[in-house]
Motif scaffolding. Sequence first.
Motif, PDB file in Angstrom:
ATOM      1  N   ARG A 143      -9.204  93.147  54.125  1.00 59.24           N
ATOM      2  CA  ARG A 143      -8.392  92.393  55.083  1.00 59.24           C
ATOM      3  C   ARG A 143      -8.119  93.189  56.360  1.00 59.24           C
ATOM      4  NH1 ARG A 143      -8.667  87.106  53.622  1.00 59.24           N
ATOM      5  NH2 ARG A 143      -7.649  86.660  51.624  1.00 59.24           N
ATOM      6  N   GLY A 144      -8.167  94.512  56.244  1.00 59.32           N
ATOM      7  CA  GLY A 144      -7.894  95.348  57.404  1.00 59.32           C
ATOM      8  C   GLY A 144      -6.422  95.524  57.716  1.00 59.32           C
ATOM      9  N   TRP A 145      -5.564  95.254  56.725  1.00 65.12           N
ATOM     10  CA  TRP A 145      -4.124  95.376  56.938  1.00 65.12           C
ATOM     11  C   TRP A 145      -3.695  96.837  56.844  1.00 65.12           C
ATOM     12  CZ3 TRP A 145      -2.611  90.892  53.103  1.00 65.12           C
ATOM     13  CH2 TRP A 145      -3.060  89.672  53.634  1.00 65.12           C
ATOM     14  N   ASP A 146      -2.471  97.102  57.297  1.00 61.62           N
ATOM     15  CA  ASP A 146      -1.964  98.474  57.296  1.00 61.62           C
ATOM     16  C   ASP A 146      -1.620  98.976  55.900  1.00 61.62           C
ATOM     17  OD1 ASP A 146      -2.203  98.571  60.041  1.00 61.62           O
ATOM     18  OD2 ASP A 146      -0.108  98.037  60.417  1.00 61.62           O
ATOM     19  N   ASP A 147      -1.343  98.050  54.979  1.00 57.39           N
ATOM     20  CA  ASP A 147      -0.867  98.428  53.653  1.00 57.39           C
ATOM     21  C   ASP A 147      -1.004  97.209  52.744  1.00 57.39           C
ATOM     22  OD1 ASP A 147       0.302  99.826  51.564  1.00 57.39           O
ATOM     23  OD2 ASP A 147       2.245 100.101  52.534  1.00 57.39           O
ATOM     24  N   GLY A 195       8.387  88.828  59.330  1.00 53.75           N
ATOM     25  CA  GLY A 195       9.485  89.591  59.883  1.00 53.75           C
ATOM     26  C   GLY A 195      10.857  89.079  59.503  1.00 53.75           C
ATOM     27  N   ILE A 196      10.904  87.981  58.729  1.00 52.66           N
ATOM     28  CA  ILE A 196      12.208  87.385  58.387  1.00 52.66           C
ATOM     29  C   ILE A 196      12.312  87.074  56.900  1.00 52.66           C
ATOM     30  CG2 ILE A 196      12.652  86.423  60.684  1.00 52.66           C
ATOM     31  CD1 ILE A 196      11.599  83.729  59.641  1.00 52.66           C
ATOM     32  N   GLY A 238       6.188  92.697  56.153  1.00 60.57           N
ATOM     33  CA  GLY A 238       5.026  92.670  55.287  1.00 60.57           C
ATOM     34  C   GLY A 238       3.842  91.966  55.923  1.00 60.57           C
ATOM     35  N   ALA A 239       2.897  91.576  55.058  1.00 58.52           N
ATOM     36  CA  ALA A 239       1.729  90.797  55.486  1.00 58.52           C
ATOM     37  C   ALA A 239       1.447  89.769  54.385  1.00 58.52           C
ATOM     38  CB  ALA A 239       0.529  91.704  55.712  1.00 58.52           C
TER      39      ALA A 239
END
Length: 207
Positions: A90-94, A125-126, A117-118
């Motif tokens: 996915r290429g996400w940060d975590d 963000g909420i 999160g993702a």
Amino acid sequence: MLCELWTLIIGMTSLTNPGVQPDIGSNCSAVTFVTRAEWGARPPKKPPTQIGHPVNMSFIHHSVSPDVCTDEGSCIRAMRSIQNFHMDTRGWDDIGYSFLIGGDGRVYEGRGWGVVGAHTYGYNGISHGFCIIGNFTDHLPNERATNATLHVLKCGVEKGRVIRAYELFGHRDAGCTECPGDSLYDLIHRWPNFSTRRIPKRCPPKV
């Protein structure tokens, strides 16, 4: 003396009504958390972004793959697999979720409380995202997983990370997905704080 009397009252209440539990710390103490260090998480690519305030929404997900894990060893392998998929494919940060729940009844730390999160596009963000490991399209998670999920949801309130009157949704309520599977989605309709409010569905761009 007053402390001893209060302890006696709580104990008597629990004996006469097993469904009543002390409010303070009862749900957090019922959760067996597995930290990132304990499951061998990779470090995130970037420092995490803090949400900075208690959230008013929580989303339930299922992982689809890997399928249900039933002991700590298989759940740790599942956690590493999910993190690798999120970061490398996915290429996400975590790993995307705030917490993941195994069929062993343990709660595995993802990004944790109060971190963007993702997990739910447009709502990261909420909210916090809670993923039960497995595919729950045509069957339910086991009792250990469902109980752990209910406790960790309430634990967020006890910790002040989630407002008491939070709204609970399934991932499909906010996005173009069948997550968290038909069976699990039907179940969470009966959970505390489940919201029937229609919220905007926000779908990530196709790549």
